[in-house]
Design a protein around this motif. Structure first.
Motif, PDB file in Angstrom:
ATOM      1  N   TRP A  96      31.935  34.362  56.511  1.00  0.00           N
ATOM      2  CA  TRP A  96      32.549  33.913  55.265  1.00  0.00           C
ATOM      3  C   TRP A  96      34.049  33.815  55.442  1.00  0.00           C
ATOM      4  O   TRP A  96      34.641  34.518  56.249  1.00  0.00           O
ATOM      5  N   ARG A  97      34.654  32.948  54.650  1.00  0.00           N
ATOM      6  CA  ARG A  97      36.100  32.958  54.518  1.00  0.00           C
ATOM      7  C   ARG A  97      36.417  32.863  53.035  1.00  0.00           C
ATOM      8  O   ARG A  97      35.545  32.511  52.236  1.00  0.00           O
ATOM      9  N   ILE A  98      37.628  33.217  52.679  1.00  0.00           N
ATOM     10  CA  ILE A  98      38.015  33.155  51.278  1.00  0.00           C
ATOM     11  C   ILE A  98      39.190  32.204  51.111  1.00  0.00           C
ATOM     12  O   ILE A  98      39.955  31.961  52.047  1.00  0.00           O
ATOM     13  N   GLU A  99      39.285  31.654  49.940  1.00  0.00           N
ATOM     14  CA  GLU A  99      40.420  30.832  49.549  1.00  0.00           C
ATOM     15  C   GLU A  99      41.041  31.489  48.334  1.00  0.00           C
ATOM     16  O   GLU A  99      40.312  32.010  47.492  1.00  0.00           O
ATOM     17  N   PRO A 100      42.306  31.465  48.161  1.00  0.00           N
ATOM     18  CA  PRO A 100      43.293  30.810  49.015  1.00  0.00           C
ATOM     19  C   PRO A 100      43.639  31.665  50.222  1.00  0.00           C
ATOM     20  O   PRO A 100      43.444  32.872  50.214  1.00  0.00           O
ATOM     21  N   GLN A 101      44.141  31.013  51.245  1.00  0.00           N
ATOM     22  CA  GLN A 101      44.540  31.742  52.439  1.00  0.00           C
ATOM     23  C   GLN A 101      46.058  31.756  52.624  1.00  0.00           C
ATOM     24  O   GLN A 101      46.552  32.351  53.561  1.00  0.00           O
ATOM     25  N   ASP A 102      46.789  31.091  51.749  1.00  0.00           N
ATOM     26  CA  ASP A 102      48.241  31.050  51.821  1.00  0.00           C
ATOM     27  C   ASP A 102      48.830  32.282  51.156  1.00  0.00           C
ATOM     28  O   ASP A 102      49.043  32.314  49.953  1.00  0.00           O
ATOM     29  N   ASN A 103      49.088  33.314  51.951  1.00  0.00           N
ATOM     30  CA  ASN A 103      49.592  34.575  51.405  1.00  0.00           C
ATOM     31  C   ASN A 103      51.005  34.469  50.864  1.00  0.00           C
ATOM     32  O   ASN A 103      51.413  35.270  50.039  1.00  0.00           O
ATOM     33  N   SER A 104      51.778  33.489  51.320  1.00  0.00           N
ATOM     34  CA  SER A 104      53.138  33.357  50.789  1.00  0.00           C
ATOM     35  C   SER A 104      53.111  32.841  49.355  1.00  0.00           C
ATOM     36  O   SER A 104      53.944  33.200  48.535  1.00  0.00           O
ATOM     37  N   LYS A 105      52.142  31.999  49.043  1.00  0.00           N
ATOM     38  CA  LYS A 105      52.038  31.426  47.697  1.00  0.00           C
ATOM     39  C   LYS A 105      51.214  32.308  46.765  1.00  0.00           C
ATOM     40  O   LYS A 105      51.535  32.483  45.605  1.00  0.00           O
ATOM     41  N   PHE A 106      50.115  32.852  47.276  1.00  0.00           N
ATOM     42  CA  PHE A 106      49.220  33.706  46.499  1.00  0.00           C
ATOM     43  C   PHE A 106      48.985  34.990  47.288  1.00  0.00           C
ATOM     44  O   PHE A 106      48.004  35.112  48.006  1.00  0.00           O
ATOM     45  N   PRO A 107      49.885  35.969  47.162  1.00  0.00           N
ATOM     46  CA  PRO A 107      49.793  37.169  48.001  1.00  0.00           C
ATOM     47  C   PRO A 107      48.515  37.973  47.838  1.00  0.00           C
ATOM     48  O   PRO A 107      48.125  38.708  48.719  1.00  0.00           O
ATOM     49  N   SER A 108      47.842  37.848  46.715  1.00  0.00           N
ATOM     50  CA  SER A 108      46.629  38.642  46.521  1.00  0.00           C
ATOM     51  C   SER A 108      45.377  37.905  46.979  1.00  0.00           C
ATOM     52  O   SER A 108      44.278  38.364  46.751  1.00  0.00           O
ATOM     53  N   ASN A 109      45.518  36.767  47.641  1.00  0.00           N
ATOM     54  CA  ASN A 109      44.385  35.933  48.042  1.00  0.00           C
ATOM     55  C   ASN A 109      43.522  35.583  46.840  1.00  0.00           C
ATOM     56  O   ASN A 109      42.303  35.597  46.909  1.00  0.00           O
ATOM     57  N   ALA A 110      44.167  35.274  45.741  1.00  0.00           N
ATOM     58  CA  ALA A 110      43.438  34.899  44.534  1.00  0.00           C
ATOM     59  C   ALA A 110      44.265  33.891  43.749  1.00  0.00           C
ATOM     60  O   ALA A 110      45.480  34.008  43.665  1.00  0.00           O
ATOM     61  N   TYR A 111      43.587  32.890  43.214  1.00  0.00           N
ATOM     62  CA  TYR A 111      44.246  31.913  42.361  1.00  0.00           C
ATOM     63  C   TYR A 111      44.348  32.467  40.947  1.00  0.00           C
ATOM     64  O   TYR A 111      43.390  33.076  40.460  1.00  0.00           O
ATOM     65  N   PRO A 112      45.470  32.234  40.276  1.00  0.00           N
ATOM     66  CA  PRO A 112      45.544  32.653  38.869  1.00  0.00           C
ATOM     67  C   PRO A 112      44.444  31.987  38.046  1.00  0.00           C
ATOM     68  O   PRO A 112      44.068  30.844  38.311  1.00  0.00           O
ATOM     69  N   ALA A 113      43.906  32.692  37.078  1.00  0.00           N
ATOM     70  CA  ALA A 113      42.850  32.155  36.211  1.00  0.00           C
ATOM     71  C   ALA A 113      43.261  32.366  34.755  1.00  0.00           C
ATOM     72  O   ALA A 113      43.917  33.352  34.423  1.00  0.00           O
ATOM     73  N   TYR A 114      42.858  31.436  33.941  1.00  0.00           N
ATOM     74  CA  TYR A 114      43.183  31.511  32.518  1.00  0.00           C
ATOM     75  C   TYR A 114      41.940  31.920  31.743  1.00  0.00           C
ATOM     76  O   TYR A 114      40.889  31.300  31.886  1.00  0.00           O
ATOM     77  N   GLY A 115      42.070  32.944  30.915  1.00  0.00           N
ATOM     78  CA  GLY A 115      40.981  33.325  30.026  1.00  0.00           C
ATOM     79  C   GLY A 115      40.909  32.343  28.872  1.00  0.00           C
ATOM     80  O   GLY A 115      41.838  31.560  28.634  1.00  0.00           O
ATOM     81  N   TYR A 116      39.810  32.355  28.158  1.00  0.00           N
ATOM     82  CA  TYR A 116      39.686  31.497  26.978  1.00  0.00           C
ATOM     83  C   TYR A 116      40.692  31.920  25.924  1.00  0.00           C
ATOM     84  O   TYR A 116      40.949  33.107  25.744  1.00  0.00           O
ATOM     85  N   ARG A 117      41.243  30.926  25.234  1.00  0.00           N
ATOM     86  CA  ARG A 117      42.106  31.248  24.096  1.00  0.00           C
ATOM     87  C   ARG A 117      41.283  32.007  23.068  1.00  0.00           C
ATOM     88  O   ARG A 117      40.087  31.804  22.927  1.00  0.00           O
ATOM     89  N   ARG A 118      41.913  32.855  22.325  1.00  0.00           N
ATOM     90  CA  ARG A 118      41.203  33.683  21.353  1.00  0.00           C
ATOM     91  C   ARG A 118      40.560  32.847  20.248  1.00  0.00           C
ATOM     92  O   ARG A 118      39.607  33.279  19.632  1.00  0.00           O
ATOM     93  N   ASP A 119      41.051  31.648  20.017  1.00  0.00           N
ATOM     94  CA  ASP A 119      40.483  30.788  18.971  1.00  0.00           C
ATOM     95  C   ASP A 119      39.536  29.728  19.543  1.00  0.00           C
ATOM     96  O   ASP A 119      39.188  28.767  18.868  1.00  0.00           O
ATOM     97  N   GLU A 120      39.098  29.898  20.785  1.00  0.00           N
ATOM     98  CA  GLU A 120      38.192  28.933  21.420  1.00  0.00           C
ATOM     99  C   GLU A 120      36.910  28.825  20.610  1.00  0.00           C
ATOM    100  O   GLU A 120      36.294  29.827  20.270  1.00  0.00           O
ATOM    101  N   THR A 121      36.488  27.602  20.326  1.00  0.00           N
ATOM    102  CA  THR A 121      35.342  27.401  19.431  1.00  0.00           C
ATOM    103  C   THR A 121      33.994  27.361  20.146  1.00  0.00           C
ATOM    104  O   THR A 121      32.972  27.256  19.498  1.00  0.00           O
ATOM    105  N   ARG A 122      33.963  27.455  21.440  1.00  0.00           N
ATOM    106  CA  ARG A 122      32.663  27.400  22.125  1.00  0.00           C
ATOM    107  C   ARG A 122      31.869  28.701  21.992  1.00  0.00           C
ATOM    108  O   ARG A 122      30.715  28.763  22.371  1.00  0.00           O
ATOM    109  N   PHE A 123      32.497  29.747  21.491  1.00  0.00           N
ATOM    110  CA  PHE A 123      31.809  31.009  21.250  1.00  0.00           C
ATOM    111  C   PHE A 123      31.687  31.230  19.748  1.00  0.00           C
ATOM    112  O   PHE A 123      32.627  30.949  19.005  1.00  0.00           O
ATOM    113  N   PRO A 124      30.566  31.755  19.287  1.00  0.00           N
ATOM    114  CA  PRO A 124      30.407  31.964  17.843  1.00  0.00           C
ATOM    115  C   PRO A 124      31.353  33.025  17.284  1.00  0.00           C
ATOM    116  O   PRO A 124      31.703  33.004  16.136  1.00  0.00           O
ATOM    117  N   LYS A 125      31.774  33.948  18.114  1.00  0.00           N
ATOM    118  CA  LYS A 125      32.740  34.967  17.714  1.00  0.00           C
ATOM    119  C   LYS A 125      33.895  34.903  18.698  1.00  0.00           C
ATOM    120  O   LYS A 125      33.780  34.320  19.772  1.00  0.00           O
TER     121      LYS A 125
END
Length: 170
Positions: A96-125
Motif C-alpha cells: 500500500w501507499r498513501i496520499e498525499p506524499q508531499d510532506n512539505s505541503k501536508f506534513p501530516s500526510n493528510a488532506y484537509p477535509a471539510y465537515g458538513y455545515r451545521r445547517d446542511e439540509t441533507r440530514f433530517p437533524k
C-alpha cells in the motif's frame, strides 16, 4: 511509515469495545450509524448501550478503525493505518501507499477535509461534530487537530481503495 490495511471477522460487542479501548488515544473521534439515527462525530467512544449499530468508525492521526454489523451478534472490523503491521489483523494486501506524499505541503500526510455545515439540509437533524475539528473555524488555534482525509492506494493497481478519516496534527 508503512501503511497497513487489515480485517478481523466475527467480533462480539464486548471484544469490539475492548478493541476500541485498545486503540483509543487522546485525539480519537467516533461516529456510528443505527437504524434510526447517526451519532455525529463524537469525542466519546460508544458504550454497550449504543449497540446494536449498523456500523461505526473510530479515527485519529495514525489510523481509522471501521466496524460493520455482520449478523445480530458480531461485527467485521477494518483497520487503515500508517504505522506498519498489526499481527492480530488479516492483511488485505501487502503493498500500500498513501496520499498525499508531499510532506512539505501536508506534513501530516493528510488532506484537509471539510465537515458538513451545521445547517446542511441533507440530514433530517443537525449533523454534529466538535467545532475544534472544523478547518474553517479555529484557525487561530493551530494546536487543535483538524478533520482530514488520507487515501490508501493499492501500489499494484494504483487505484484508491479506501479514503480514511483522520485528524491533521500540527
Amino acid at each position: 511509515m508503512k501503511p497497513f490495511v487489515g480485517v478481523k471477522e466475527a467480533l462480539s460487542v464486548v471484544k469490539l469495545l475492548d478493541l476500541i479501548k485498545e486503540f483509543a488515544s487522546e485525539n480519537s473521534y467516533y461516529f456510528w450509524r443505527c437504524h434510526h439515527q447517526v451519532s455525529g462525530i463524537k469525542e466519546e467512544a460508544p458504550k454497550n448501550d449504543d449497540f446494536p449499530m449498523l456500523e461505526g468508525q473510530m479515527f485519529n492521526h495514525q489510523f481509522e478503525l471501521r466496524w460493520k454489523q455482520k449478523n445480530k451478534n458480531s461485527y467485521e472490523v477494518l483497520l487503515l493505518t500508517i504505522i506498519d503491521n498489526y499481527d492480530t489483523f488479516q492483511p488485505i494486501s501487502k503493498d500500500w501507499r498513501i496520499e498525499p506524499q508531499d510532506n512539505s505541503k501536508f506534513p501530516s500526510n493528510a488532506y484537509p477535509a471539510y465537515g458538513y455545515r451545521r445547517d446542511e439540509t441533507r440530514f433530517p437533524k443537525e449533523f454534529t461534530y466538535p467545532k475544534t475539528l472544523d478547518i474553517r473555524l479555529g484557525k487561530d488555534n493551530k494546536k487543535q487537530p483538524k478533520l482530514a482525509q488520507r487515501y490508501f492506494i493499492d501500489a499494484e493497481t494504483s487505484a484508491v481503495q479506501f479514503v480514511a478519516l483522520t485528524v491533521e496534527v500540527h
